[in-house]
Design a protein around this motif. Structure first.
Motif, PDB file in Angstrom:
ATOM      1  N   LYS A   1      26.068  -3.367   0.414  1.00 53.94           N
ATOM      2  CA  LYS A   1      25.730  -2.626   1.729  1.00 53.94           C
ATOM      3  C   LYS A   1      26.869  -1.717   2.334  1.00 53.94           C
ATOM      4  O   LYS A   1      26.325  -0.783   2.883  1.00 53.94           O
ATOM      5  CB  LYS A   1      25.348  -3.830   2.564  1.00 53.94           C
ATOM      6  N   VAL A   2      28.024  -2.185   1.925  1.00 49.25           N
ATOM      7  CA  VAL A   2      29.152  -1.187   2.388  1.00 49.25           C
ATOM      8  C   VAL A   2      28.950   0.372   1.662  1.00 49.25           C
ATOM      9  O   VAL A   2      29.226   1.249   2.364  1.00 49.25           O
ATOM     10  CB  VAL A   2      30.622  -1.943   2.451  1.00 49.25           C
TER      11      VAL A   2
ATOM     12  N   PRO B   1      34.729  -1.935   7.860  1.00 49.39           N
ATOM     13  CA  PRO B   1      33.434  -2.693   7.226  1.00 49.39           C
ATOM     14  C   PRO B   1      34.044  -4.226   7.217  1.00 49.39           C
ATOM     15  O   PRO B   1      35.308  -4.368   7.055  1.00 49.39           O
ATOM     16  CB  PRO B   1      33.667  -2.324   5.838  1.00 49.39           C
TER      17      PRO B   1
ATOM     18  N   GLN C   1      27.440  -8.062  -0.477  1.00 49.23           N
ATOM     19  CA  GLN C   1      28.057  -7.483   0.754  1.00 49.23           C
ATOM     20  C   GLN C   1      28.709  -6.031   0.487  1.00 49.23           C
ATOM     21  O   GLN C   1      28.528  -5.066   1.096  1.00 49.23           O
ATOM     22  CB  GLN C   1      29.285  -8.268   1.098  1.00 49.23           C
TER      23      GLN C   1
END
Lengths: 102, 424
Positions: free
Chosen positions: B338-339, B357, B335
Motif C-alpha cells: 500500500k505504501v 508512512p 502494508q
C-alpha cells in the motif's frame, strides 16, 4: 439539505476508486487508514471475526480508538495498534474511515 | 426550495462531482505499471494501484494460476484446515479492479529500456516496475540436499502447496513412537514464528494419533526468533515430553536416504520425517535483475519501496532487506504494497510522497488445534535513520494463548486474502 447532500457526495467521491486524487483528500491519512484493511477486510468490510469498519461514524470510530489507546477497552489486539498513533493521527484516520459508505 | 436556489445548489453539486471525478480518473493516465509476483505483496499492490492511480494500466505477471496462502498452512500440516480454504483465484483482480493478469514467468528485466520479457516471448514496457518475487532457497548451504531427489525426500513446506500436503501425509504415516524433526535456518527468514507454530501443531496432531511420538526442533539461531516466551511456555509445559527444542544447531550435512542429519555440536540425529527449512534470500528474479544487496536481499527506500540500486523499480514483500526488527510476514507485505502503491500514485499525480508512512503488523500463531497467540507492532518512517522503526509503547504479545484468538486468527487469514485480491 445542501450541506448533507454535499457531505454525501463528498463521502461517495472520497471512496470511489481513485479517492486519493480528490483535491481535498488527506492522502497521508488515506495511506494510514488503508493499513487497517489487512485485518478488517477490503474497504473495512470484514468477512467475520474482526468487526466491519464500514458504516461506522467518524466520531464513534475516533472515540473507540481513543479508548483502545487509553486502555479503557480490553480488546485482544487493538490496544497494541492504537498506541502506535497520536490522537491527531487517530482523528484523521477516523475521519477517513468514518466517511465510508456501507 | 426556490428554483434559483435549487439551480445554484445543482451547479455546486455538479462542479464538486465533475472536478474531482475528472481529476481522479487522470491520475496515472497513460502510465504503465507492471507488477511481477502475485503473492500478498504483489497482488495487493496491483489492486491498490488501480484504486489510487485509476488512469494507469496495471499488469500483474504471476506464474501460478491460483493464490495459495502460506499463513494458516501449518494448520493444513496439523490436519485442522484444508488447503482449499487457503486457495483463491486471481479473477477478481481482473473483473472487479481492472488489473490485467498474465499467467507467465519473467525471463529478463531491462532497466535501461524499461521493459520486461516473458517466457511466452512478449515484452512488456513499463514506467514503473514492482517486483515481489518472495524468497528463494539456498540449498547450496545444505550439503546433502543439493539434488532434486534429496529435496523431494526432505520437504521444506515453506511455500504453501504440494509440499504442505506431503509433509502432512508423512507425519500421518509415521510409526507409533516415531520421530519428526525439523531444522530452522538462521534469520532472516520468511515468517519468523512459523517454525515454532509448526512444531506446536505437529505435536498437537501427534498427541491425538501418535502420543508416544517425538518432535525435535533444531534451531540454527541462538533462541526462539518470535513470541519467545509464549512458544517456550508451550514447548516446556503444553508439550512436555513431546517437543524437544535445541538452539544453536548448525546444519553440517544430511543423508536424505537414511534420514540422518549431522549437526556441528549435536552429532548425528535420525528421524522418521525430516522437515528442513532452507536458508533464504530474495527470489531469483530480484537477484538476476541486479536488485540484490550483499546479503541477498533488496535494499529499498522505505518511503516508496523503490530500489536503492535501480531507478523506477520497486521491491516489496519478503524479498526486501527488512528494516531492523521488522518481520517478513504476509501482513508486512500487504502494508508495504500500500505504501508503494500510494508512492507510485503520488509520483503520477505530481505530488510529494507521504513523508511519514505508518504501517502495522499483526501476526497470529497457533499453539494447538484450538488456541492461538499474536504479536503486533506499529512502525513509522524515521527521517533521520531513513528506515522504519517501531513506535515506542505500541505493539506487544498476547498475555496467553486463547480460543478467542484462534477464531480471530482464522478471520484475519480470510480478511487479508480478501484485501489482497479485492474480494467481497
Amino acid at each position: 439539505m445542501l450541506r448533507s447532500a454535499l457531505l454525501t457526495l463528498a463521502a461517495v467521491a472520497a471512496w470511489m476508486p481513485g479517492s486519493a486524487a480528490l483535491a481535498s483528500e488527506d492522502h497521508q491519512a488515506v495511506q494510514w487508514a488503508a493499513a487497517c484493511f489487512a485485518c478488517h477486510g477490503p474497504e473495512g468490510r470484514s468477512d467475520g471475526g474482526m468487526p466491519s469498519l464500514a458504516g461506522q461514524t467518524a466520531d464513534g470510530m475516533y472515540a473507540m480508538l481513543i479508548d483502545f489507546r487509553n486502555g479503557k477497552r480490553n480488546p485482544t489486539v487493538m490496544h497494541h495498534h492504537a498506541k502506535g498513533y497520536t490522537e491527531e493521527q487517530l482523528r484523521r484516520i477516523a475521519d477517513i474511515l468514518g466517511r465510508r459508505p456501507n | 426550495m426556490q428554483r434559483r436556489q435549487f439551480l445554484r445548489h445543482s451547479a455546486a453539486l455538479a462542479a464538486l462531482a465533475a472536478v474531482p471525478a475528472a481529476a481522479r480518473a487522470q491520475v496515472g493516465r497513460g502510465a504503465r505499471v507492471v507488477v511481477v509476483g502475485g503473492g500478498f505483496a504483489g497482488a495487493a499492490c496491483a489492486r491498490y494501484l488501480r484504486l489510487w492511480a485509476p488512469g494507469a494500466s496495471v499488469t500483474l505477471v504471476e506464474a501460478a494460476r491460483e493464490f495459495v496462502s502460506c499463513p494458516m498452512s501449518n494448520r493444513v500440516i496439523g490436519g485442522t484446515m484444508s488447503i482449499r480454504d487457503l486457495t483463491r483465484r486471481y479473477d477478481g483482480l481482473a473483473s472487479r479492479h481492472g488489473v490485467r493478469v498474465i499467467n507467465d514467468t519473467v525471463t529478463a528485466i531491462d532497466p535501461a529500456t524499461r521493459q520486461i520479457t516473458l517466457a511466452g516471448g512478449s515484452a512488456l514496457p513499463y514506467d514503473r516496475l514492482v517486483i515481489a518475487p518472495g524468497i528463494a532457497f539456498d540449498y547450496a548451504a545444505l550439503p546433502g540436499l543439493n539434488s532434486a531427489a534429496a529435496q523431494e525426500r526432505v520437504p521444506h513446506a515453506w511455500k504453501a502447496g504440494p509440499q504442505t500436503h506431503e509433509l502432512r501425509r508423512r507425519i500421518g504415516a509415521m510409526p507409533q513412537g516415531g520421530v519428526f524433526a525439523m531444522h530452522i535456518p538462521k534469520a532472516p527468514l520468511r515468517c519468523p514464528p512459523g517454525p515454532y507454530e509448526r512444531a506446536c501443531l505437529v505435536a498437537s496432531a501427534l498427541r491425538r494419533s501418535n502420543p508416544t511420538a517425538k518432535v525435535l526442533v533444531f534451531d540454527a539461531n541462538p533462541g526462539i526468533l518470535a513470541k519467545r516466551e509464549l512458544f517456550a511456555d508451550a514447548f516446556a509445559n503444553r508439550y512436555k515430553g513431546m517437543i524437544e527444542y535445541v538452539p544453536n544447531a548448525g546444519f553440517e550435512a544430511i543423508d536424505a536416504a537414511s534420514g540422518e542429519l549431522s549437526f556441528d555440536v549435536h552429532g548425528k540425529v535420525r528421524a522418521d520425517v525430516w522437515n528442513v527449512i532452507p536458508p533464504q534470500r530474495a527470489g531469483e528474479l530480484a537477484l538476476q535483475a541486479g536488485l540484490g544487496g550483499g546479503q541477498g536481499w533488496c535494499e529499498v527506500d522505505f518511503l516508496s519501496y523503490e530500489s536503492r540500486l535501480v531507478p523506477a523499480v520497486h521491491v516489496i514483500g519478503d524479498a526486501i532487506a527488512s528494516a531492523p526488527g521488522t518481520p517478513k510476514s504476509a501482513h508486512m507485505a500487504n502494508q508495504q504494497a500500500k505504501v508503494c502503491a500510494a508512492a507510485i500514485a503520488a509520483h503520477f499525480a505530481g505530488r510529494a510522497v507521504n513523508p511519514e508512512p505508518i504501517i502495522a503488523n499483526t501476526c497470529y500463531s497457533f499453539v494447538s488445534d484450538k488456541e492461538a497467540i499474536h504479536i503486533a507492532g506499529v512502525y513509522r518512517y524515521d527521517d533521520g535513520q531513513r528506515t522504519i522503526v517501531a513506535v515506542p509503547g505500541a505493539g506487544g504479545l498476547s498475555a496467553r494463548a486463547s480460543g478467542e484468538e484462534a477464531f480471530m486468527a482464522v478471520a484475519w487469514s480470510f480478511n487479508i486474502l480478501n484485501d489482497t485480491l479485492g474480494m467481497i
